[in-house]
Design a protein around this motif. Sequence first.
Motif, PDB file in Angstrom:
ATOM      1  N   ILE A 311       1.057  -1.205   0.134  1.00  0.00           N
ATOM      2  CA  ILE A 311       0.276  -0.021  -0.044  1.00  0.00           C
ATOM      3  C   ILE A 311       0.856   1.285   0.059  1.00  0.00           C
ATOM      4  CG2 ILE A 311      -1.752   1.444   1.224  1.00  0.00           C
ATOM      5  CD1 ILE A 311      -2.572  -1.317   2.521  1.00  0.00           C
ATOM      6  N   ARG A 312       0.691   2.206  -0.962  1.00  0.00           N
ATOM      7  CA  ARG A 312       1.567   3.323  -1.231  1.00  0.00           C
ATOM      8  C   ARG A 312       0.825   4.413  -1.461  1.00  0.00           C
ATOM      9  NH1 ARG A 312       4.179   2.147  -5.773  1.00  0.00           N
ATOM     10  NH2 ARG A 312       2.776   3.510  -7.132  1.00  0.00           N
ATOM     11  N   GLY A 313       1.064   5.579  -0.589  1.00  0.00           N
ATOM     12  CA  GLY A 313       0.370   6.885  -0.837  1.00  0.00           C
ATOM     13  C   GLY A 313      -1.427   6.797  -0.191  1.00  0.00           C
ATOM     14  N   TRP A 314      -1.316   5.972   0.805  1.00  0.00           N
ATOM     15  CA  TRP A 314      -2.561   5.990   1.510  1.00  0.00           C
ATOM     16  C   TRP A 314      -2.417   6.081   2.960  1.00  0.00           C
ATOM     17  CZ3 TRP A 314      -7.655   5.390  -0.355  1.00  0.00           C
ATOM     18  CH2 TRP A 314      -7.608   4.892  -1.980  1.00  0.00           C
ATOM     19  N   LYS A 315      -3.261   6.889   3.976  1.00  0.00           N
ATOM     20  CA  LYS A 315      -3.053   6.713   5.205  1.00  0.00           C
ATOM     21  C   LYS A 315      -4.558   6.982   5.849  1.00  0.00           C
ATOM     22  CE  LYS A 315      -2.685  11.760   5.760  1.00  0.00           C
ATOM     23  NZ  LYS A 315      -1.826  12.811   6.316  1.00  0.00           N
ATOM     24  N   GLY A 325     -19.090  14.417  15.304  1.00  0.00           N
ATOM     25  CA  GLY A 325     -18.140  14.004  16.163  1.00  0.00           C
ATOM     26  C   GLY A 325     -16.811  13.607  15.098  1.00  0.00           C
ATOM     27  N   ASN A 326     -16.029  12.634  15.490  1.00  0.00           N
ATOM     28  CA  ASN A 326     -14.845  12.368  14.790  1.00  0.00           C
ATOM     29  C   ASN A 326     -15.353  11.635  13.643  1.00  0.00           C
ATOM     30  OD1 ASN A 326     -12.834  13.467  16.640  1.00  0.00           O
ATOM     31  ND2 ASN A 326     -13.091  11.670  18.081  1.00  0.00           N
ATOM     32  N   LYS A 327     -14.590  12.066  12.600  1.00  0.00           N
ATOM     33  CA  LYS A 327     -14.798  11.293  11.207  1.00  0.00           C
ATOM     34  C   LYS A 327     -13.469  10.708  11.031  1.00  0.00           C
ATOM     35  CE  LYS A 327     -18.917  12.810  10.398  1.00  0.00           C
ATOM     36  NZ  LYS A 327     -20.056  11.897  10.425  1.00  0.00           N
ATOM     37  N   ILE A 328     -13.296   9.544  10.676  1.00  0.00           N
ATOM     38  CA  ILE A 328     -12.079   8.664  10.559  1.00  0.00           C
ATOM     39  C   ILE A 328     -12.143   8.152   9.225  1.00  0.00           C
ATOM     40  CG2 ILE A 328     -10.625   6.917  11.287  1.00  0.00           C
ATOM     41  CD1 ILE A 328     -11.604   7.467  14.076  1.00  0.00           C
ATOM     42  N   GLY A 329     -11.283   8.464   8.296  1.00  0.00           N
ATOM     43  CA  GLY A 329     -11.158   7.666   6.888  1.00  0.00           C
ATOM     44  C   GLY A 329      -9.931   7.235   6.557  1.00  0.00           C
ATOM     45  N   TRP A 330     -10.092   6.477   5.378  1.00  0.00           N
ATOM     46  CA  TRP A 330      -8.671   5.979   4.854  1.00  0.00           C
ATOM     47  C   TRP A 330      -8.409   6.760   3.231  1.00  0.00           C
ATOM     48  CZ3 TRP A 330      -4.817   3.340   5.881  1.00  0.00           C
ATOM     49  CH2 TRP A 330      -3.995   2.232   5.022  1.00  0.00           C
ATOM     50  N   VAL A 331      -7.486   7.564   3.255  1.00  0.00           N
ATOM     51  CA  VAL A 331      -7.783   8.404   2.206  1.00  0.00           C
ATOM     52  C   VAL A 331      -6.382   8.363   1.571  1.00  0.00           C
ATOM     53  CG1 VAL A 331      -9.359  10.175   3.291  1.00  0.00           C
ATOM     54  CG2 VAL A 331      -6.817  10.211   3.521  1.00  0.00           C
ATOM     55  N   ALA A 332      -6.354   8.973   0.066  1.00  0.00           N
ATOM     56  CA  ALA A 332      -5.281   8.792  -0.748  1.00  0.00           C
ATOM     57  C   ALA A 332      -4.630  10.141  -0.528  1.00  0.00           C
ATOM     58  CB  ALA A 332      -5.691   8.660  -2.121  1.00  0.00           C
ATOM     59  N   ASP A 336      -0.383   8.990  -7.644  1.00  0.00           N
ATOM     60  CA  ASP A 336      -0.049   7.812  -8.060  1.00  0.00           C
ATOM     61  C   ASP A 336      -0.367   6.623  -7.007  1.00  0.00           C
ATOM     62  OD1 ASP A 336       2.023   8.721  -6.507  1.00  0.00           O
ATOM     63  OD2 ASP A 336       3.672   7.701  -7.667  1.00  0.00           O
ATOM     64  N   GLU A 337      -1.164   6.800  -6.009  1.00  0.00           N
ATOM     65  CA  GLU A 337      -1.326   5.820  -5.053  1.00  0.00           C
ATOM     66  C   GLU A 337      -1.901   4.322  -5.720  1.00  0.00           C
ATOM     67  OE1 GLU A 337      -5.398   7.254  -6.355  1.00  0.00           O
ATOM     68  OE2 GLU A 337      -3.364   8.234  -5.631  1.00  0.00           O
ATOM     69  N   GLN A 338      -1.535   3.415  -4.871  1.00  0.00           N
ATOM     70  CA  GLN A 338      -1.420   1.850  -4.993  1.00  0.00           C
ATOM     71  C   GLN A 338      -2.265   1.286  -3.963  1.00  0.00           C
ATOM     72  OE1 GLN A 338       1.976   0.063  -6.433  1.00  0.00           O
ATOM     73  NE2 GLN A 338       1.464  -2.188  -5.658  1.00  0.00           N
ATOM     74  N   GLN A 339      -3.408   0.530  -4.273  1.00  0.00           N
ATOM     75  CA  GLN A 339      -3.910  -0.332  -3.302  1.00  0.00           C
ATOM     76  C   GLN A 339      -4.750  -1.167  -4.192  1.00  0.00           C
ATOM     77  OE1 GLN A 339      -6.056   1.681  -0.128  1.00  0.00           O
ATOM     78  NE2 GLN A 339      -7.250  -0.126   0.390  1.00  0.00           N
ATOM     79  N   ARG A 340      -4.848  -2.346  -3.916  1.00  0.00           N
ATOM     80  CA  ARG A 340      -5.927  -3.196  -4.465  1.00  0.00           C
ATOM     81  C   ARG A 340      -6.540  -4.091  -3.586  1.00  0.00           C
ATOM     82  NH1 ARG A 340      -1.683  -6.270  -8.910  1.00  0.00           N
ATOM     83  NH2 ARG A 340      -1.022  -4.298 -10.000  1.00  0.00           N
TER      84      ARG A 340
END
Length: 340
Positions: A311-315, A325-332, A336-340
């Motif tokens: 996983i590259r370019g995601w956090k 309240g708190n918004k928690i997400g998985w974002v690019a 050129d992010e990579q995830q499959r």
Amino acid sequence: MQNFNCAWPMRLQLLINQFFDMDLVKVYNLGVGGTNSGVATNMVKYWMYPTELAKVGPDVVVNSYSTNDSLPPWDLKDDPNADLATAVLDQARNGLQQFIRAALTSNRCRVPPLVVHVDDYLGPQQDSLLGDMSYNTAMLQLAKWYDTFAISYGEVVRDIAWLLGDSTFSNKKDVHFSNWAHQTIAWSFGFASLELLSTFCDDGFARAVYNFNSTGGDHNKIPKYYLYLPPPLTRELLRKDVEDKYAEALKSAQESYVAMACFNKTTGGDGNELEDRSPCIVSWIATPGGYGVPQISHFMDRHSKNSGVPIRGWKTENQLAEGWGNKIGWVATQSDEQQR
């Protein structure tokens, strides 16, 4: 309600099954707190159902996001000149319409599910009563446009709540209500369902039957049912264009029917195995109080190790948003992010 067994969907299941003295229906409560019809649209579109339900798909799809769909846009709520009634009307119509079209096209080459709207909202999220009724207006417009089924709990108890000031079935301070309201919603749904069955309106407007042969041969050779949706109901749909738009919608339905090879598949829902509806290996809906930053990071790291794909370019991202309240997400974080 935090306990799903006390909320109105479970009460509806018990009501119907006790009425018919058999286990006739099973209601799956897939509601996620703090979300709206946009989340529900993705759940239906990408077949994000429990394993048991995903095998065959639902016969009935119920949208009951009226409270969150009625929330005025954050960028307008403090504007004294904003027309919140119109803003919520357009917002609700747009969100509901996307949900309807996704739900009606989710069961490819088969009879689409019955789409039901349940309006359980009485306010208060803005000062204007007309604004608090904007969702109801949009819901009824779309129910007539797409020939879907609309139920309004608000219409059942509005006089009691607003005229008499009775708080049994509503809450004057916020949008959440008590067990009596949940039970009344179940009763309202049950009564409306019986009325629907007894009157049985013709639904040919949105689900027209046409005989056509994709090869241009004998039109009587392959008579088939296929889903025909009217053009989207928007402010841009003009009277002078409506005939062309309907023709385009019909052509699109025909092309979709041919592209999916529906003439080689059953349309009767006779129990044949269904193809996988989800394009995703893993899919989930983030819910308040569920996964936090460490849990999300651990989940994705484990998935990366198991799949062998880095996983590259995601956090994970944690932002404090107004209202929920708190918004928690998985974002690019890069292009050129990579995830499959």
